[in-house]
Enzyme design. Structure first.
Site, PDB file in Angstrom:
ATOM      1  N   ARG A  70      40.314  46.743  43.929  1.00 12.39           N
ATOM      2  CA  ARG A  70      39.594  45.595  44.471  1.00 12.39           C
ATOM      3  C   ARG A  70      40.102  45.158  45.852  1.00 12.39           C
ATOM      4  O   ARG A  70      39.312  44.990  46.780  1.00 12.39           O
ATOM      5  CB  ARG A  70      39.696  44.394  43.506  1.00 12.39           C
ATOM      6  N   THR A  71      41.396  44.955  45.971  1.00 13.89           N
ATOM      7  CA  THR A  71      41.897  44.349  47.210  1.00 13.89           C
ATOM      8  C   THR A  71      41.644  45.266  48.403  1.00 13.89           C
ATOM      9  O   THR A  71      41.147  44.848  49.442  1.00 13.89           O
ATOM     10  CB  THR A  71      43.393  44.020  47.076  1.00 13.89           C
ATOM     11  N   LYS A 119      59.913  58.897  54.730  1.00 18.61           N
ATOM     12  CA  LYS A 119      61.103  59.453  55.399  1.00 18.61           C
ATOM     13  C   LYS A 119      62.157  58.373  55.620  1.00 18.61           C
ATOM     14  O   LYS A 119      63.181  58.621  56.257  1.00 18.61           O
ATOM     15  CB  LYS A 119      60.706  60.048  56.756  1.00 18.61           C
ATOM     16  N   ARG A 154      49.581  46.048  51.032  1.00 19.93           N
ATOM     17  CA  ARG A 154      50.127  45.801  49.692  1.00 19.93           C
ATOM     18  C   ARG A 154      51.440  46.543  49.604  1.00 19.93           C
ATOM     19  O   ARG A 154      51.496  47.746  49.901  1.00 19.93           O
ATOM     20  CB  ARG A 154      49.182  46.289  48.598  1.00 19.93           C
ATOM     21  N   HIS A 193      49.914  36.921  45.668  1.00 22.95           N
ATOM     22  CA  HIS A 193      48.633  37.577  45.968  1.00 22.95           C
ATOM     23  C   HIS A 193      47.695  36.479  46.476  1.00 22.95           C
ATOM     24  O   HIS A 193      46.764  36.058  45.787  1.00 22.95           O
ATOM     25  CB  HIS A 193      48.095  38.228  44.689  1.00 22.95           C
TER      26      HIS A 193
HETATM   27  N1   CP Z   1      42.923  42.052  41.480  1.00 22.01           N
HETATM   28  C1   CP Z   1      43.524  43.042  42.170  1.00 22.01           C
HETATM   29  O1   CP Z   1      44.434  42.808  42.967  1.00 22.01           O
HETATM   30  O2   CP Z   1      43.039  44.285  41.892  1.00 22.01           O
HETATM   31  P1   CP Z   1      43.543  45.620  42.589  1.00 22.01           P
HETATM   32  O3   CP Z   1      44.976  45.851  42.133  1.00 22.01           O
HETATM   33  O4   CP Z   1      42.615  46.699  42.114  1.00 22.01           O
HETATM   34  O5   CP Z   1      43.489  45.429  44.082  1.00 22.01           O
END
Ligand code: CP
Length: 312
Positions: free
Chosen positions: A57-58, A87, A109, A137
């Site tokens: 999603r993100t 590395k 991320r 998040h």
């Molecule tokens: N909700 C969420 O962060 O989903 P993903 O890990 O798929 O990005």
């Protein structure tokens, strides 16, 4: 909006503006003519997308949001393996190089809590924290709040039942922080003792006098819920030095759970789910988790639009 690092940084005015803009982008997304117009808004801008952990999603919603706004997207999944992090390059050096390449925002991320802050400490362009380990998040929290407002009509006087892996789940941490901003809310945390929410979050709830309760009695909690926010076991993360997964087999939202849940309640989940909400729940009108994921696209368009406008 410069960096997006923590849910704590959003004030109510910024959140309400994001919600208005998200509504606008949803509306503009309905016809090909307006979609083409929106695609001219940020032509020439570039978003870099670095995901050191898996994401559906993100990553995709941000990349689609950028594309819809005319922003070029460059990046990689599995950056831990497919970038020079493999590395031993530090995140600071990686970000400094991207700054030299003239990108306009860096969406990332990371596996470790605090890595987005480290990136932001050296970056001349916006760092967007798409999840940092067990940390935060924030963009998820904003879209969660938007979904709560959209579906219940309010952000105050809500009984919010959060369940699952609260110790390792960053979404419940960020959302709890935002819930404290509004009066009259109560959070009921449903989990095993090993997976309860962190003391740092409880301290913030106390500081804002937000009522909360911790329980293992799922059905009792659901009977009083306005919002149910469920999460999966985060087995990919160590639990306070141990990698022993603690079962939560008895915390499953299924047809039995639906029977006790109030008719006007909504069921949310950041997804992915891995059995803690059964597929049989999907057809229930209270199930809002796919709508919630879809809302992420428009909230992220609103965020990128705000970031890019500041560079005009
Ligand atoms: N909700 C969420 O962060 O989903 P993903 O890990 O798929 O990005």
């Amino acid at each position: 909006m410069q960096h997006i690092l923590s849910a704590e940084q959003f004030d109510d005015e910024q959140l309400q503006q994001l919600f208005v803009d998200a509504d606008m982008f949803r509306q503009l997304d309905q016809s090909i003519e307006s979609r083409r117009e929106v695609m001219t808004r940020h032509t020439g801008r570039i978003m870099l997308s670095m995901f050191y952990e898996p994401s559906t999603r993100t990553r995709f919603s941000f990349e689609i949001a950028a594309t819809k706004l005319g922003i070029g997207v460059v990046g990689t999944e599995n950056a831990a393996e497919f970038s020079s992090a493999a590395k031993g390059e530090t995140i600071e050096d990686t970000v400094k190089v991207f700054n030299e390449y003239g990108v306009d925002a860096i969406n990332m991320r990371t596996k470790e809590e605090g890595h987005a802050d480290r990136a932001a400490s050296v970056s001349t362009v916006a760092i967007i924290n798409g999840g940092d380990g067990k940390g935060e998040h924030p963009t998820q929290a904003a879209l969660d709040l938007y979904t709560i407002k959209e579906q219940t009509g309010r952000l105050e006087n809500l009984n919010i039942v959060m369940g699952g892996d609260l110790a390792r789940g960053r979404t419940v941490r960020s959302l709890s922080k935002l819930i404290t901003r509004y009066p009259g809310n109560k959070i009921t945390y449903v989990s095993t003792p090993e997976l309860q929410i962190g003391n740092d979050i409880k301290a913030q709830l106390d500081e804002h006098t937000t009522e909360y309760e911790e329980t293992t009695e799922m059905l009792s909690a659901l009977r009083e819920a306005d919002v149910v926010y469920w999460t999966r076991l985060q087995t990919e993360r160590a639990l306070t030095g141990s990698d022993v997964a603690v079962g939560q087999d008895h915390f499953i939202i299924d047809k039995t759970a639906l029977e006790v849940l109030p008719k006007q309640a909504i069921i949310m989940h950041p997804l992915p789910r891995v059995g803690e909400i059964t597929a049989a729940v999907d057809a229930d009108p209270r199930a809002q988790y796919f709508r919630q994921a879809g809302n992420g696209l428009y909230i992220r368009m609103a965020m990128l639009d705000s970031i890019m406008k500041q560079r005009d």
